[in-house]
Structures are given as structure tokens and as C-alpha cells.
Design a protein around this motif. Structure first.
Motif, PDB file in Angstrom:
ATOM      1  N   GLY A  85      83.876  -1.273  32.390  1.00 57.12           N
ATOM      2  CA  GLY A  85      82.337  -1.148  30.620  1.00 57.12           C
ATOM      3  C   GLY A  85      82.558   0.448  30.095  1.00 57.12           C
ATOM      4  N   CYS A 134      86.120  -6.473  28.575  1.00 55.96           N
ATOM      5  CA  CYS A 134      85.636  -6.712  30.096  1.00 55.96           C
ATOM      6  C   CYS A 134      85.529  -8.517  29.657  1.00 55.96           C
ATOM      7  N   CYS A 185      90.040   0.699  32.218  1.00 52.76           N
ATOM      8  CA  CYS A 185      89.729  -0.605  30.854  1.00 52.76           C
ATOM      9  C   CYS A 185      91.460  -0.660  30.406  1.00 52.76           C
ATOM     10  N   ASP A 225      84.626   0.932  36.677  1.00 57.78           N
ATOM     11  CA  ASP A 225      83.844   0.555  36.053  1.00 57.78           C
ATOM     12  C   ASP A 225      84.636   1.155  34.357  1.00 57.78           C
ATOM     13  N   ASN A 230      81.460  -5.250  35.493  1.00 61.01           N
ATOM     14  CA  ASN A 230      82.186  -4.599  36.315  1.00 61.01           C
ATOM     15  C   ASN A 230      82.740  -5.166  37.871  1.00 61.01           C
TER      16      ASN A 230
END
Length: 125
Positions: free
Chosen positions: A52, A102, A58, A50, A15
Motif C-alpha cells: 500500500g 491494492c 506493489c 507493505d 496489506n
């Protein structure tokens, strides 16, 4: 600092690497205990970052980087998610689509395949 292969990044180290790769600012005062806080894009206040495990963070990055995503098997014939930015090869694997995405985003900004991570974030250090 410890140099780590992008393919080994996970959790808070992943992250943090994504936040830096996308030009965000890490909030060192709030980041602790495996959590990363910072600002990115048009965000005015520091928030938990965050990508991930958070699709709302994301998902837009997957679109922005126009990631190629699929499934493949690793050397142990275990099926893994794979992702790569259009201009970056090889694909990066992950147990989850978000982890693979990521890693691909971090790789788009680190062609060496490695990033430097503070020792305090490295597992077992």
C-alpha cells in the motif's frame, strides 16, 4: 472477524488482504502494531509486506494483474486514483495509486466486494 467492504480497506488491513489474495502466508508472530509480515512469491524468510506504500512490492503486482489504472472523481468531486483487474469491475478508488491498485488486487480474488478482517486490525474496535 468483521466483514469489511474492499473499498474501505486501508493500512494494515489492506496489506493483509493483499497478502492473502496473492497466496502469501501471514506471519502472525511478527505481524503487530499496524505492520504485516509474511512470505510471498519465492521469498524464503518472513519480511514486512507493505504494498500500500511500497512501490517495489506493489509495482510487480500491478504488472502481474495487468491493472487498468486512471483518475476519476468521487461523489464529492474529489479526484481519486482508480484501478481494476482486467476481469473485475467496478474500478476501486484510492487516495493513492497504490491504495487503488491494492484494492483492485483484493477484489480480483473476492468478487463479493468484502473481506473478513480480524477485530484487532479494525480501527476503533
Amino acid at each position: 472477524m468483521k466483514r469489511i467492504a474492499i473499498s474501505e480497506l486501508e493500512g494494515a488491513t489492506l496489506n493483509r488482504a493483499v497478502l492473502i489474495a496473492i497466496g502469501g502466508e501471514l506471519d502472525e508472530d511478527l505481524s503487530h502494531s499496524g505492520m504485516v509480515f509474511g512470505t510471498w512469491d519465492d521469498l524464503a524468510n518472513s519480511e514486512r509486506f507493505d504494498p500500500g506504500s511500497d512501490w517495489s512490492q506493489c509495482g510487480p503486482l500491478i504488472e502481474r494483474y495487468r491493472l487498468s489504472i486512471g483518475l476519476d472523481s468521487d461523489e464529492n468531486m474529489r479526484v481519486q486514483w482508480v484501478a481494476a483487474a482486467d476481469e473485475v469491475r467496478p474500478f476501486y478508488m484510492g487516495d493513492s495509486l497504490l491504495t487503488a491498485a491494492c484494492r483492485a488486487i483484493v477484489a480480483a480474488h473476492n468478487p463479493s466486494g468484502y473481506v473478513d478482517v480480524p477485530l484487532g486490525l479494525v480501527e476503533g474496535e
